[in-house]
Design a protein around this motif. Structure first.
Motif, PDB file in Angstrom:
ATOM      1  N   TYR B 243      49.637  64.614 -16.893  1.00 48.05           N
ATOM      2  CA  TYR B 243      49.793  65.228 -18.211  1.00 48.05           C
ATOM      3  C   TYR B 243      50.077  64.110 -19.211  1.00 48.05           C
ATOM      4  N   GLU B 284      52.953  62.993 -13.874  1.00 44.18           N
ATOM      5  CA  GLU B 284      52.512  64.174 -13.118  1.00 44.18           C
ATOM      6  C   GLU B 284      53.153  65.459 -13.612  1.00 44.18           C
ATOM      7  N   LEU B 285      54.234  65.343 -14.375  1.00 44.25           N
ATOM      8  CA  LEU B 285      54.904  66.524 -14.922  1.00 44.25           C
ATOM      9  C   LEU B 285      54.900  66.435 -16.452  1.00 44.25           C
ATOM     10  N   PRO B 286      54.490  67.510 -17.125  1.00 46.32           N
ATOM     11  CA  PRO B 286      54.358  67.431 -18.584  1.00 46.32           C
ATOM     12  C   PRO B 286      55.682  67.188 -19.293  1.00 46.32           C
ATOM     13  N   MET B 435      47.687  68.711 -23.780  1.00 50.00           N
ATOM     14  CA  MET B 435      47.934  69.964 -24.487  1.00 50.00           C
ATOM     15  C   MET B 435      48.915  69.658 -25.599  1.00 50.00           C
TER      16      MET B 435
END
Lengths: 158, 725
Positions: B243, B284-286, B435
């Motif tokens: 992310y 790997e984690l937003p 995003m």
């Protein structure tokens, strides 16, 4: 840093090794591979990330995952039982109470909380109860009608 | 990289003319396998060009003429439509299969639709301008009609019966004289590799023959959307994906002086990508990526602000080029002379945000030299070409796939987030999701431009319009054309185009649901109303007296009748307002009832009757839903929505200060579809929103005698206008 946090998610036990400060929304969407709770504003304004925590509609973007330890979490994925849609889900379909659908999971869970505490809401009570969940497509009138229909069906007993 | 990278790409400069040719039919066929495939070209390309012009876009001489629509009848009997259009809530996922099922004589539930995939769908200009039903619809129906003709020929051979004796129903062809002689579409398609390319227009079904069209059917995406199964771009997961969070400047026009990413890099698992001013943090984690971005220390040169949301109108008028006449007739000087009353007013409209609930998202994956990008976009082919160009790839090596889009309203016509994801996926060597946060969404949005309309007009002693001199600045001329009868008139436009002249808007601007028409209809219908007041006339009767277009007369009468309108001079204190408009080929008339709280300056819209004539209606329920949607969304720009800014700094960053319509704002909405089955289907996603500014402003005037000349009608502006009464 990682803690072990245990809770029930959609009728199943979950034991997670995770940093307890992480927002519940992102834990649900990453570790737990769910997609129903949506990121909309990240600040608790819009309600797209709404989930039920111990039957209370709650904004998961602001809630640290540690806060749900020992509790019961329901996301939109967990609302249907044995393949049977919840009356709210059926009513949203019947009333076309959605367009883009991005706010829909949060809307349905917010409505679930409303009907849980007030099974026979007036139209004004529905409007008041749903007020802080945002829909940009303008499906509001149909959402209100869908909640009324679902309330009637639920009162009739399933 | 310059800071211009942060500005939206001008889509038109990028692809007009398209740099790249669309994939050929042969390429499509290879991907599709067996069955019967029918291609069609839109019969009348001039019509498509007109559509672009009507939508406020430059005509595209290079629209592909090869084919625009095609469908496949598979060996299992299922029918698949392929379209470059996308589903963002407006309903083509339901209405296009309705058209196909009807023309092809198959059950609706045997029709599949593939949308917005650049590898599988024919080239498409983008989903906007209420053009899907109007222009893509006929092409798809034509393909279906031709496919049915092919099936009848095959059946005639197979059943040894002349085609004239055969009839098709529910995917089965049978002999009308011996119904036991029958064969299914699936049997006919088996082992076939038939390709038809149609250029002659066949006869489409008449409204009287409609079986599936013209009926309300359940949304095909409803079940997925109520169960959480519906996949939006940010819901797509790939193994090993990262992310990304991207460093943004504090203001448009700012340049990066220095940046220190060491603290962010020190976070376990974080990867920092830097390419000039473009700085991103990947994880790997937003939420970890977001936390790491906060550790990036950046210093920007921010140019001093020269303009803000108060001074913008003077700034824009100062920058405006000489207006171009769009339309004129008669003699304005003579019209002025023949007037007993003259009226001069200037109308202002603000920058507004799209505020789709889904922020811009993209997931990019570079695999073996081929870039696949899932994107929330209204314009997948534009995204493909922009990505190819920016990354130096052959567009055939770029595939854009469009999952469900969580609202667009014109705001997802640019594809900056897709470019960002593609660049980062290449840099990181892993799939990357971008995003935007809500704050990035407000910063990078292409706002509906602020605009000014100046109108001089007059009436004679009999209350008839004598002249109309209309100048619109920065909104463009969509909806500016005068449809009331006035002998001497001029309509001119200055500073049109999505981005306006260089240096005019301090940030990105672009199309917003019914671009320009919201401003033009607000100005025109307010001016008509103030003339009606001066003429001591009822505003509905005044309009009817000046109308000659039978379509508009019909919708206005329908709205008045449904509302239960009784004539009165304004302000009548009843709080009733009326407004008319034309957009995307559809005619709209709305009547609203409001209550104004003079002390607070607030408006509660209690009831809106909206009548619309949109030609043949494909899905009445879908059409009414869009009208309701327009009424609700229109309340936002009428009453509250306005971007505040200081130079290139956007002061509204989330929904705490930027307010979109809430449940409690929503009036009782009554929609009236005025039947017009002799007119081909017209647009439905946008028309009803254009009247909302004027219908509320006119109702506020009727309630209070205060004339609001600026949108949105905030409490402060209403209180100021009330003081002036």
């Amino acid at each position: 840093m990682p803690d072990t946090i245990s809770f029930r998610l959609n009728d199943r036990p979950v034991d997670l090794k995770v940093d307890g400060d992480r927002p519940l929304l992102w834990v649900l969407r990453t570790e737990l591979a769910l997609t129903g709770p949506k990121f909309g504003c990240g600040s608790g304004f819009c309600g797209c990330c709404t989930v039920l925590i111990d039957e209370q509609p709650t904004r998961s973007c602001l809630m640290p995952v540690s806060a749900v330890a020992g509790k019961t979490v329901v996301t939109i994925e967990g609302l249907a039982q044995d393949g049977q849609l919840h009356p709210l889900q059926k009513a949203f379909m019947a009333h076309d109470a959605m367009q883009c659908g991005f706010c829909t999971p949060g809307m349905i869970l917010r409505a679930w909380g409303l009907l849980h505490t007030n099974p026979q809401p007036t139209e004004a009570e529905i409007v008041h109860g749903m007020e802080e969940n945002f829909c940009r497509c303008g499906a509001h009138p149909r959402i209100v009608a869908a909640v009324q229909t679902a309330a009637a069906e639920m009162r009739g007993g399933r | 990289m310059s800071t211009l990278e942060y500005r939206p790409v001008d889509f038109h400069l990028e692809v007009d003319p398209p740099t790249f040719s669309p994939p050929t039919r042969r390429e499509f066929l290879a991907r599709l396998g067996g069955g019967i495939v029918v291609f069609v070209a839109i019969g009348n390309l001039a019509t498509a060009q007109e559509a672009f012009r009507a939508a406020g876009e430059r005509p595209r001489p290079s629209l592909p003429t090869d084919f625009n629509a095609f469908l496949r009848i598979g060996e299992n009997g299922r029918v698949t439509a392929f379209t470059g259009k996308i589903e963002m809530g407006q309903g083509p996922i339901t209405s296009l299969p309705q058209m196909l099922a009807d023309e092809l004589e198959v059950p609706l539930d045997t029709v599949d639709i593939v949308m917005g995939d650049t590898d599988l769908c024919p080239w498409d200009a983008g989903t906007w301008g209420s053009m899907t039903t109007r222009f893509f619809g006929p092409a798809l129906r034509t393909a279906a009609t031709e496919a049915k003709a092919v099936l009848l020929e095959l059946a005639a051979d197979s059943l040894h019966v002349p085609a004239s004796r055969l009839a098709a129903k529910d995917g089965v062809i049978s002999d009308t004289q011996d119904p036991a002689r029958r064969i299914t579409y699936a049997q006919l398609a088996k082992g076939q590799k038939i390709e038809r390319h149609l250029t002659v227009k066949p006869t489409l079904k008449d409204v009287a023959q409609f079986r599936v069209m013209g009926r309300s059917v359940l949304r095909r995406d409803a079940r997925e959307k109520v169960t959480g199964a519906a996949k939006y771009t940010a819901d797509i997961r790939l193994p090993g994906m990262l992310y990304a969070k991207i460093l943004r400047p504090p203001a448009h026009g700012a340049t990066l002086k220095s940046v220190d990413t060491s603290a962010a890099s020190a976070v376990a698992g974080v990867q920092v990508v830097r390419d000039g001013d473009f700085v991103a943090v990947l994880h790997e984690l937003p939420d970890v990526a977001e936390g790491a971005l906060e550790k990036v220390k950046a210093d920007f040169d921010v140019p001093p602000p020269h303009v803000d949301d108060k001074t913008i109108f003077d700034h824009l008028l100062g920058m405006a080029p000489a207006p171009t006449v769009v339309n004129q007739g008669g003699d304005l000087a003579a019209g002025r002379q023949g007037s007993t009353r003259k009226f001069s007013a200037t109308y202002l409209n603000s920058y507004v945000a799209h505020s789709a609930m889904e922020t811009h998202a993209a997931l990019a994956h570079l695999d073996g030299g081929r870039m696949t990008v899932w994107a929330s976009t209204q314009n997948p082919f534009g995204a493909r070409d922009e990505i190819a160009r920016a990354l130096g790839l052959d567009p055939r090596d770029v595939r854009v796939i469009t999952p469900f889009v969580g609202g667009g309203f014109g705001g997802k016509s640019f594809n900056l987030q897709a470019l960002e994801a593609a660049r980062l996926a290449r840099a990181a060597g892993r799939p990357v999701q971008v995003m935007w946060s809500r704050e990035e969404e407000f910063f990078n949005d292409t706002f509906r431009p602020a605009a000014i309309v100046k109108i001089d007009s007059g009436i004679d002693a009999a209350g008839r319009m004598t002249f109309w001199d209309y100048e619109v600045f920065y909104a463009g001329d969509r909806g500016a054309a005068q449809f009331y009868t006035v002998p001497n008139h001029r309509t001119a436009s200055s500073g049109a185009g999505w981005q306006g002249p260089k240096g005019s808007h301090p940030f990105g601007t672009g199309a917003w649901r019914a671009p320009g028409n919201n401003t033009n209809t607000f100005a025109r219908e307010s001016q008509i109303d103030l003339m009606a007041t001066a003429a001591d006339a009822d505003p509905v009767e005044f309009r009817l007296q000046q109308l000659s277009d039978p379509r508009m007369i019909r919708v206005l009468k329908a709205a008045a009748e449904h509302f239960g309108w009784t004539p009165a001079k304004t302000p009548s204190k009843r709080g009733y307002g009326v407004a008319c408009g034309i957009d995307a080929g559809s005619y709209v008339a709305a009547i609203a009832e409001v209550a104004v709280d003079a002390a607070k300056g607030t408006v509660q819209v209690k009831r809106v009757v909206c009548a619309q004539e949109m030609g043949v209606v494909i899905n009445p329920e879908g059409a009414m839903l869009q009208m309701e949607s327009c009424v609700v969304m229109g309340l936002g720009y009428a009453l509250a929505e306005e971007i505040h800014f200081k130079g290139g700094e956007i002061l509204d960053t989330n929904f705490d200060t930027y307010t979109i319509p809430h449940f409690s704002w929503v009036p009782k909405i009554e929609t009236v579809l005025v039947e017009a089955n002799d007119i081909p289907p017209q647009g439905g996603g946008e028309p009803a929103i254009v009247v909302m500014g004027a219908v509320v402003a006119n109702a506020v005037f009727d309630a209070t005698g205060a004339r609001l000349l600026q949108l949105p009608m905030t409490p402060a502006r209403i209180k100021a206008a009330l003081k002036a009464v």
